[in-house]
Motif scaffolding. Structure first.
Motif, PDB file in Angstrom:
ATOM      1  N   GLU A 155       0.822  -1.207   0.000  1.00 42.57           N
ATOM      2  CA  GLU A 155       0.000   0.000   0.000  1.00 42.57           C
ATOM      3  C   GLU A 155       0.855   1.254   0.000  1.00 42.57           C
ATOM      4  OE1 GLU A 155      -2.423  -0.342   3.454  1.00 42.57           O
ATOM      5  OE2 GLU A 155      -3.824  -1.776   2.551  1.00 42.57           O
ATOM      6  N   ASN A 156       2.021   1.159   0.645  1.00 39.25           N
ATOM      7  CA  ASN A 156       2.931   2.299   0.697  1.00 39.25           C
ATOM      8  C   ASN A 156       4.355   1.772   0.850  1.00 39.25           C
ATOM      9  OD1 ASN A 156       3.370   1.879   3.632  1.00 39.25           O
ATOM     10  ND2 ASN A 156       1.256   2.625   3.790  1.00 39.25           N
ATOM     11  N   GLN A 157       5.309   2.687   0.771  1.00 39.23           N
ATOM     12  CA  GLN A 157       6.714   2.299   0.814  1.00 39.23           C
ATOM     13  C   GLN A 157       7.076   1.606   2.123  1.00 39.23           C
ATOM     14  OE1 GLN A 157      10.262   5.133   1.245  1.00 39.23           O
ATOM     15  NE2 GLN A 157      10.078   4.934  -0.984  1.00 39.23           N
ATOM     16  N   ASN A 224       1.150   1.315  -4.031  1.00 41.38           N
ATOM     17  CA  ASN A 224       1.941   2.527  -4.253  1.00 41.38           C
ATOM     18  C   ASN A 224       3.437   2.319  -4.067  1.00 41.38           C
ATOM     19  OD1 ASN A 224      -0.215   4.644  -4.700  1.00 41.38           O
ATOM     20  ND2 ASN A 224      -0.897   3.752  -2.759  1.00 41.38           N
ATOM     21  N   ALA A 225       3.853   1.060  -3.859  1.00 39.33           N
ATOM     22  CA  ALA A 225       5.275   0.739  -3.760  1.00 39.33           C
ATOM     23  C   ALA A 225       5.471  -0.748  -4.016  1.00 39.33           C
ATOM     24  CB  ALA A 225       5.829   1.107  -2.387  1.00 39.33           C
ATOM     25  N   GLY A 254      -0.619  -4.408   5.104  1.00 37.74           N
ATOM     26  CA  GLY A 254      -0.215  -3.404   4.136  1.00 37.74           C
ATOM     27  C   GLY A 254       0.284  -3.974   2.821  1.00 37.74           C
TER      28      GLY A 254
END
Length: 279
Positions: A155-157, A224-225, A254
């Motif tokens: 979902e994110n870095q 997103n990553a 995540g």
């Protein structure tokens, strides 16, 4: 790929580790390096030929000639130069499948080098300023499997990186496997070829979050990553086990999904199908 396993020993674990880190530097991918390499594991005094602390290193190249050239350079520049070290072969010697390391480095002794044979193995001893550097004459090689991979879609870095680190920790427990990229993790996953003719590989644009909308994206909503884990192993079974453990360890909060680079067989004959491995 063709692989070799080296044992490096030193007076202290710290110096063995230093030699290993330097020798396996700049060895992430044969796309741009002379070899792919990494530290396999630390060794106790009971596991080494000379009864000193040491480490095991794995090196992978396209063929024996390329592997010998890379190792002569790396052992000569990074192990011979490192205080208190010695270097030994750690694979079986099979006729016509060996490479000469100590036998090439012996000339550094400028005529003062000498060799000794023990139990059928020849060792060269080179005078250096802190005593002698011992290096085995010839090293065994074996056919191996490099480039096993999977992709962690987060979902994110932060979530993707935490999952990748968990995967690395799990994979490093598997004997005969290394993760050649920095910290075992790849941020710049690549595809075969490029619009620029001179490049053998280029950015894996379907998995780049900033290119969503500009390319035919392979990213699901909410990703997103992405980080890639690349594994090199002495045997296919070891890479398969590393994949199983790594994927399971990466299934954390995540993480939206796990995928893999699929190149249609263009990178080699071995295919590791994630569903089959994890069933």
């Amino acid at each position: 790929m063709t692989a070799a396993r080296l044992i490096v020993t030193a007076e202290t674990p710290g110096w063995a580790q230093t030699a290993g880190q330097v020798t396996t530097g700049y060895a992430a991918s044969v796309i741009g390096c002379d070899a792919e390499a990494g530290i396999e594991r630390s060794l106790s005094e009971s596991d080494t030929p000379d009864g000193r602390p040491g480490i095991s290193l794995l090196f992978f190249a396209f063929n024996r000639d390329a592997l010998q050239k890379a190792l002569v350079n790396r052992v000569g520049q990074c192990i011979l130069t490192c205080p208190t070290t010695a270097c030994y072969n750690a694979l079986p010697l099979v006729k016509d499948k060996t490479i000469r390391i100590g036998g090439n480095l012996r000339f550094f002794g400028d005529g003062y080098q000498f060799s000794k044979k023990l139990e059928g193995r020849r060792f060269w001893r080179l005078p250096v300023m802190d005593g002698e550097f011992t290096c085995e004459d010839v090293f065994g090689t074996t056919k191996s499997v490099a480039g096993g991979n999977f992709l962690i879609l987060g979902e994110n870095q932060a979530a993707a990186l935490a999952a990748a680190q968990a995967a690395v920790e799990a994979i490093r427990q598997v004997p005969g496997v290394i993760l050649p990229f920095p910290g075992g993790i790849v941020r710049s996953g690549s595809k075969v070829g490029s619009r620029y003719k001179k490049l053998r590989a280029s950015t894996n644009d379907p998995y780049c979050p900033t290119l969503r909308g500009l390319v035919n994206s392979a990213l699901p909503e909410g990703v997103n990553a992405v980080y890639e884990i690349v594994m090199d192993g002495l045997e296919l079974a070891a890479v398969e086990e590393a994949t199983r453990l790594g994927v399971r360890a990466a299934c954390r909060p995540g993480v939206v999904g796990i995928s893999a680079g699929n190149y249609g067989g263009s990178l080699g004959p071995y295919h590791l199908h994630l569903h089959k491995l994890l069933s």
